[in-house]
Design a protein around this motif. Sequence first.
Motif, PDB file in Angstrom:
ATOM      1  N   ARG A 118     -10.194  -5.854   1.618  1.00 38.56           N
ATOM      2  CA  ARG A 118     -10.345  -5.206   2.992  1.00 38.56           C
ATOM      3  C   ARG A 118      -9.248  -5.644   3.652  1.00 38.56           C
ATOM      4  N   ILE A 119      -8.251  -4.461   3.723  1.00 42.43           N
ATOM      5  CA  ILE A 119      -6.925  -4.810   4.502  1.00 42.43           C
ATOM      6  C   ILE A 119      -6.903  -3.957   5.696  1.00 42.43           C
ATOM      7  N   ALA A 120      -6.634  -4.282   6.699  1.00 42.11           N
ATOM      8  CA  ALA A 120      -6.528  -3.690   8.287  1.00 42.11           C
ATOM      9  C   ALA A 120      -5.286  -3.994   8.936  1.00 42.11           C
ATOM     10  N   TYR A 121      -4.788  -3.055   9.403  1.00 39.92           N
ATOM     11  CA  TYR A 121      -3.540  -3.025  10.300  1.00 39.92           C
ATOM     12  C   TYR A 121      -3.720  -2.087  11.266  1.00 39.92           C
ATOM     13  N   GLY A 122      -3.513  -2.692  12.354  1.00 41.60           N
ATOM     14  CA  GLY A 122      -3.577  -1.859  13.832  1.00 41.60           C
ATOM     15  C   GLY A 122      -2.883  -3.036  14.915  1.00 41.60           C
ATOM     16  N   GLY A 123      -3.216  -2.339  16.040  1.00 45.70           N
ATOM     17  CA  GLY A 123      -2.447  -2.950  17.205  1.00 45.70           C
ATOM     18  C   GLY A 123      -3.404  -2.812  18.386  1.00 45.70           C
ATOM     19  N   ARG A 124      -2.935  -3.586  19.628  1.00 47.42           N
ATOM     20  CA  ARG A 124      -3.392  -3.392  20.758  1.00 47.42           C
ATOM     21  C   ARG A 124      -2.463  -3.750  21.888  1.00 47.42           C
TER      22      ARG A 124
ATOM     23  N   VAL B 156       0.812  -1.351  -0.066  1.00 47.46           N
ATOM     24  CA  VAL B 156       0.062   0.030   0.039  1.00 47.46           C
ATOM     25  C   VAL B 156       0.954   1.323  -0.118  1.00 47.46           C
ATOM     26  N   ASN B 157       0.579   2.080  -1.188  1.00 45.35           N
ATOM     27  CA  ASN B 157       1.530   3.428  -1.082  1.00 45.35           C
ATOM     28  C   ASN B 157       0.504   4.245  -1.728  1.00 45.35           C
ATOM     29  N   ASP B 158       0.204   4.822  -0.788  1.00 41.61           N
ATOM     30  CA  ASP B 158      -1.226   5.932  -0.925  1.00 41.61           C
ATOM     31  C   ASP B 158      -0.733   7.286  -0.394  1.00 41.61           C
ATOM     32  N   SER B 159      -0.899   8.231  -1.321  1.00 45.63           N
ATOM     33  CA  SER B 159      -0.807   9.592  -0.798  1.00 45.63           C
ATOM     34  C   SER B 159      -1.428  10.599  -1.683  1.00 45.63           C
TER      35      SER B 159
ATOM     36  N   GLU C 198       0.625   7.333   3.301  1.00 46.96           N
ATOM     37  CA  GLU C 198       0.524   6.098   3.814  1.00 46.96           C
ATOM     38  C   GLU C 198       1.281   4.930   3.310  1.00 46.96           C
ATOM     39  N   SER C 199       2.160   4.197   3.772  1.00 44.34           N
ATOM     40  CA  SER C 199       2.796   2.973   3.280  1.00 44.34           C
ATOM     41  C   SER C 199       2.768   1.921   3.868  1.00 44.34           C
ATOM     42  N   LEU C 200       2.519   0.624   3.524  1.00 46.59           N
ATOM     43  CA  LEU C 200       2.477  -0.558   4.216  1.00 46.59           C
ATOM     44  C   LEU C 200       2.995  -1.597   3.019  1.00 46.59           C
ATOM     45  N   GLN C 201       4.044  -2.637   3.636  1.00 46.05           N
ATOM     46  CA  GLN C 201       4.730  -3.612   2.781  1.00 46.05           C
ATOM     47  C   GLN C 201       4.663  -4.713   3.718  1.00 46.05           C
ATOM     48  N   THR C 202       4.000  -5.699   3.477  1.00 42.57           N
ATOM     49  CA  THR C 202       4.212  -6.926   4.162  1.00 42.57           C
ATOM     50  C   THR C 202       3.559  -8.117   3.199  1.00 42.57           C
ATOM     51  N   SER C 203       3.494  -9.372   4.083  1.00 47.83           N
ATOM     52  CA  SER C 203       2.809 -10.327   3.444  1.00 47.83           C
ATOM     53  C   SER C 203       1.962 -11.244   4.545  1.00 47.83           C
ATOM     54  N   VAL C 204       0.947 -11.840   4.258  1.00 47.26           N
ATOM     55  CA  VAL C 204       0.216 -12.764   5.126  1.00 47.26           C
ATOM     56  C   VAL C 204      -0.237 -13.771   4.340  1.00 47.26           C
ATOM     57  N   ALA C 205      -0.379 -14.990   4.856  1.00 43.26           N
ATOM     58  CA  ALA C 205      -0.957 -15.995   4.256  1.00 43.26           C
ATOM     59  C   ALA C 205      -2.397 -15.922   4.536  1.00 43.26           C
TER      60      ALA C 205
END
Length: 245
Positions: free
Chosen positions: A217-223, A93-96, A155-162
């Motif tokens: 639908r991509i969500a990236y957050g934390g707790r 995700v490279n959104d500006s 916004e920038s996000l680069q990762t991988s997920v199964a």
Amino acid sequence: MNILKLATLLTLTLTLAGCNTMDRLADVGRAPALSPIVDPTTTAGYQPVNMPMPQAIADTYQANSLYRTSAKGFFKDERAHRIGDILTVIVTVNDSAKIANNTQSSRNSTNSAGMGGILGSMVDTASGGTIDTNDALDFNSGIANTGKGSVNRSESLQTSVAAVVTQVLPNGNLVIEGHQEVRVNFEVRDLVVAGIVRPSDIQANNTIPSSKIAEARIAYGGRGQITDVQQPRYGQQVMDAILPF
């Protein structure tokens, strides 16, 4: 009636705050627990995906041939194509966005009128000559408006997920959903990816870029401790929601 609603809301808020406080006290000195691995179709809020489908075409075989019309190749295709299969989503995700608006408007109006004859003489006599009858009536008006606005977001996000195939649509497209949790010290990072993919977009190494996912639908957050500090308290959130100023 509004007072009753406000009292009910405040009571509910205090109850939730108390429960949250007890949970936080119970977790003092412990890292946040990871969520259990469950079937995505059994979680609360899960809904099967229904999309417009083309007319189904039955498989046909040619005489003395091992191929069928829906086959991907002669040998077994190792890419995900059935419910329960796993594929890797490359999330990029490279959104500006940068927007600037500047609006300025103004308007001035001046009108004057004089008085002559008997009326002018009466005004001149009554004022002792202090009022000029040529400009006895004077109207001035002015309007000015200035507005500025700007948006500068990146916004920038680069990762991988199964992700797991949870559903196969009638046209062969795959509904996927993937969850990933990473705990570092006292903070858990959550990554959720869901959407619809075409089997032909899945690469030979069983990966697919996030740009190829429909209804993504991509969500990236934390707790955890850091997230708790960054979030305002329940009372402040309630007051921000109900205060009109």
